[in-house]
Design a protein around this motif. Sequence first.
Motif, PDB file in Angstrom:
ATOM      1  N   LEU A 188       2.097  -7.352  -9.546  1.00  0.00           N
ATOM      2  CA  LEU A 188       0.956  -6.830  -9.796  1.00  0.00           C
ATOM      3  C   LEU A 188      -0.130  -6.940  -8.680  1.00  0.00           C
ATOM      4  O   LEU A 188      -0.705  -6.140  -8.435  1.00  0.00           O
ATOM      5  CB  LEU A 188       0.338  -7.379 -11.093  1.00  0.00           C
ATOM      6  CG  LEU A 188      -1.101  -6.752 -11.431  1.00  0.00           C
ATOM      7  CD1 LEU A 188      -0.963  -5.407 -11.975  1.00  0.00           C
ATOM      8  CD2 LEU A 188      -1.637  -7.558 -12.963  1.00  0.00           C
ATOM      9  N   ILE A 189      -0.211  -8.359  -8.201  1.00  0.00           N
ATOM     10  CA  ILE A 189      -0.949  -8.617  -6.983  1.00  0.00           C
ATOM     11  C   ILE A 189      -0.502  -7.751  -5.844  1.00  0.00           C
ATOM     12  O   ILE A 189      -1.374  -7.194  -5.209  1.00  0.00           O
ATOM     13  CB  ILE A 189      -0.939  -9.979  -6.808  1.00  0.00           C
ATOM     14  CG1 ILE A 189      -1.523 -10.906  -7.923  1.00  0.00           C
ATOM     15  CG2 ILE A 189      -1.579 -10.387  -5.392  1.00  0.00           C
ATOM     16  CD1 ILE A 189      -2.841 -10.713  -8.258  1.00  0.00           C
ATOM     17  N   GLU A 190       0.751  -7.606  -5.729  1.00  0.00           N
ATOM     18  CA  GLU A 190       1.181  -6.857  -4.529  1.00  0.00           C
ATOM     19  C   GLU A 190       0.661  -5.323  -4.509  1.00  0.00           C
ATOM     20  O   GLU A 190       0.213  -4.773  -3.537  1.00  0.00           O
ATOM     21  CB  GLU A 190       2.837  -6.735  -4.688  1.00  0.00           C
ATOM     22  CG  GLU A 190       3.490  -5.688  -3.790  1.00  0.00           C
ATOM     23  CD  GLU A 190       4.787  -5.815  -4.057  1.00  0.00           C
ATOM     24  OE1 GLU A 190       5.525  -4.599  -4.187  1.00  0.00           O
ATOM     25  OE2 GLU A 190       5.240  -6.545  -4.579  1.00  0.00           O
ATOM     26  N   LEU A 191       0.707  -4.597  -5.806  1.00  0.00           N
ATOM     27  CA  LEU A 191       0.154  -3.141  -6.078  1.00  0.00           C
ATOM     28  C   LEU A 191      -1.065  -3.292  -5.727  1.00  0.00           C
ATOM     29  O   LEU A 191      -1.618  -2.295  -5.180  1.00  0.00           O
ATOM     30  CB  LEU A 191       0.478  -2.820  -7.268  1.00  0.00           C
ATOM     31  CG  LEU A 191       1.911  -2.462  -7.782  1.00  0.00           C
ATOM     32  CD1 LEU A 191       2.183  -2.199  -9.178  1.00  0.00           C
ATOM     33  CD2 LEU A 191       2.380  -1.432  -6.830  1.00  0.00           C
ATOM     34  N   LEU A 192      -2.019  -4.244  -5.970  1.00  0.00           N
ATOM     35  CA  LEU A 192      -3.436  -4.217  -5.779  1.00  0.00           C
ATOM     36  C   LEU A 192      -3.621  -4.343  -4.428  1.00  0.00           C
ATOM     37  O   LEU A 192      -4.755  -3.742  -3.760  1.00  0.00           O
ATOM     38  CB  LEU A 192      -3.942  -5.295  -6.659  1.00  0.00           C
ATOM     39  CG  LEU A 192      -4.183  -4.932  -8.196  1.00  0.00           C
ATOM     40  CD1 LEU A 192      -4.787  -6.424  -9.121  1.00  0.00           C
ATOM     41  CD2 LEU A 192      -4.665  -3.642  -8.622  1.00  0.00           C
ATOM     42  N   LEU A 193      -3.176  -5.066  -3.669  1.00  0.00           N
ATOM     43  CA  LEU A 193      -3.537  -5.538  -2.280  1.00  0.00           C
ATOM     44  C   LEU A 193      -2.951  -4.602  -1.291  1.00  0.00           C
ATOM     45  O   LEU A 193      -3.250  -4.429  -0.063  1.00  0.00           O
ATOM     46  CB  LEU A 193      -2.956  -7.137  -1.925  1.00  0.00           C
ATOM     47  CG  LEU A 193      -3.707  -8.184  -2.603  1.00  0.00           C
ATOM     48  CD1 LEU A 193      -3.090  -9.389  -2.259  1.00  0.00           C
ATOM     49  CD2 LEU A 193      -5.240  -8.014  -2.407  1.00  0.00           C
TER      50      LEU A 193
ATOM     51  N   GLY B 196      -4.206   1.354   0.934  1.00  0.00           N
ATOM     52  CA  GLY B 196      -4.687   1.376   2.200  1.00  0.00           C
ATOM     53  C   GLY B 196      -3.835   1.663   3.218  1.00  0.00           C
ATOM     54  O   GLY B 196      -3.220   2.703   3.261  1.00  0.00           O
ATOM     55  N   SER B 197      -3.663   0.989   4.253  1.00  0.00           N
ATOM     56  CA  SER B 197      -2.858   1.313   5.411  1.00  0.00           C
ATOM     57  C   SER B 197      -1.501   1.059   5.111  1.00  0.00           C
ATOM     58  O   SER B 197      -0.866   0.531   4.200  1.00  0.00           O
ATOM     59  CB  SER B 197      -3.308   0.224   6.502  1.00  0.00           C
ATOM     60  OG  SER B 197      -2.817  -1.059   6.301  1.00  0.00           O
ATOM     61  N   LYS B 198      -0.594   1.681   5.935  1.00  0.00           N
ATOM     62  CA  LYS B 198       0.618   1.619   5.795  1.00  0.00           C
ATOM     63  C   LYS B 198       1.357   0.411   6.108  1.00  0.00           C
ATOM     64  O   LYS B 198       2.255   0.048   5.818  1.00  0.00           O
ATOM     65  CB  LYS B 198       1.551   2.920   6.683  1.00  0.00           C
ATOM     66  CG  LYS B 198       1.065   4.323   6.334  1.00  0.00           C
ATOM     67  CD  LYS B 198       1.989   5.450   7.201  1.00  0.00           C
ATOM     68  CE  LYS B 198       1.234   6.700   6.615  1.00  0.00           C
ATOM     69  NZ  LYS B 198       1.928   7.715   7.367  1.00  0.00           N
TER      70      LYS B 198
ATOM     71  N   LYS C 149       1.430  -1.517   3.110  1.00  0.00           N
ATOM     72  CA  LYS C 149       2.336  -1.144   2.283  1.00  0.00           C
ATOM     73  C   LYS C 149       3.751  -1.716   2.705  1.00  0.00           C
ATOM     74  O   LYS C 149       4.701  -1.727   1.728  1.00  0.00           O
ATOM     75  CB  LYS C 149       2.091   0.419   2.137  1.00  0.00           C
ATOM     76  CG  LYS C 149       0.984   0.861   1.411  1.00  0.00           C
ATOM     77  CD  LYS C 149       0.996   2.596   1.170  1.00  0.00           C
ATOM     78  CE  LYS C 149      -0.134   2.857   0.438  1.00  0.00           C
ATOM     79  NZ  LYS C 149      -0.386   4.308   0.653  1.00  0.00           N
ATOM     80  N   LEU C 150       4.063  -1.931   3.960  1.00  0.00           N
ATOM     81  CA  LEU C 150       5.330  -2.302   4.384  1.00  0.00           C
ATOM     82  C   LEU C 150       5.414  -3.705   4.374  1.00  0.00           C
ATOM     83  O   LEU C 150       6.379  -4.244   4.396  1.00  0.00           O
ATOM     84  CB  LEU C 150       5.404  -1.752   5.819  1.00  0.00           C
ATOM     85  CG  LEU C 150       5.543  -0.270   6.044  1.00  0.00           C
ATOM     86  CD1 LEU C 150       5.762   0.190   7.588  1.00  0.00           C
ATOM     87  CD2 LEU C 150       7.104  -0.027   5.518  1.00  0.00           C
ATOM     88  N   ALA C 151       4.457  -4.446   4.642  1.00  0.00           N
ATOM     89  CA  ALA C 151       4.245  -6.074   4.727  1.00  0.00           C
ATOM     90  C   ALA C 151       4.286  -6.596   3.564  1.00  0.00           C
ATOM     91  O   ALA C 151       4.878  -7.731   3.173  1.00  0.00           O
ATOM     92  CB  ALA C 151       3.098  -6.451   5.688  1.00  0.00           C
ATOM     93  N   TYR C 152       3.216  -6.335   2.666  1.00  0.00           N
ATOM     94  CA  TYR C 152       3.010  -6.926   1.229  1.00  0.00           C
ATOM     95  C   TYR C 152       4.252  -6.889   0.258  1.00  0.00           C
ATOM     96  O   TYR C 152       4.337  -8.024  -0.314  1.00  0.00           O
ATOM     97  CB  TYR C 152       1.747  -6.239   0.655  1.00  0.00           C
ATOM     98  CG  TYR C 152       0.302  -6.876   1.375  1.00  0.00           C
ATOM     99  CD1 TYR C 152       0.624  -7.905   2.088  1.00  0.00           C
ATOM    100  CD2 TYR C 152      -0.817  -6.159   0.968  1.00  0.00           C
ATOM    101  CE1 TYR C 152      -0.669  -8.407   2.719  1.00  0.00           C
ATOM    102  CE2 TYR C 152      -1.992  -6.643   1.563  1.00  0.00           C
ATOM    103  CZ  TYR C 152      -1.949  -7.729   2.330  1.00  0.00           C
ATOM    104  OH  TYR C 152      -3.205  -8.203   2.934  1.00  0.00           O
TER     105      TYR C 152
END
Length: 160
Positions: free
Chosen positions: A103-108, A111-113, A116-119
């Motif tokens: 859930l935290i991953e989805l929230l953070l 924005g940028s790509k 989306k690749l790192a988190y």
Amino acid sequence: TPASLSLFTFKVCAAPKKDSPPQNSVKIDELSLYSVPEGESQCVEESRNPLEESISHWCQDTYSQSKPKMQSLVQWGLDSYDCLQNAPPGFFPRLGVSGFADLIELLLARGSKIKKLAYPPGFVGLAASLYYPQQTIVLAQVSGERLYDWGNVKNSPGTK
């Protein structure tokens, strides 16, 4: 209001008046609605046309193909239910932490790509390191050694 009145059910009871004279009842055979035709009737089934045959064949094929898939889906659901009923100790807390990390991953990751690749791998790795600390340490050591060796090969003299 007329539409809402159609949702209500009413019970209606009818009784003859006390001072009315008794009436002769009518037998069912005397009613024209319930008269039975003279002679015997037969049910004749019509033959199917090609369109009905093709639709019937398609339905049977679809049913025969989807039945095993549905049975395996039902069996998977029963197995999953049994697994959750007899879960190993510590399974539900781990599931909660992993779900919270997702859930935290989805929230953070909005924005940028790059986010989306790192988190996602970062939070998955963080959640996995909470449950498997020894394996995480070994993985980090092996990965660090490989990165170090890869960096030395690239920077060593005589390589292009």
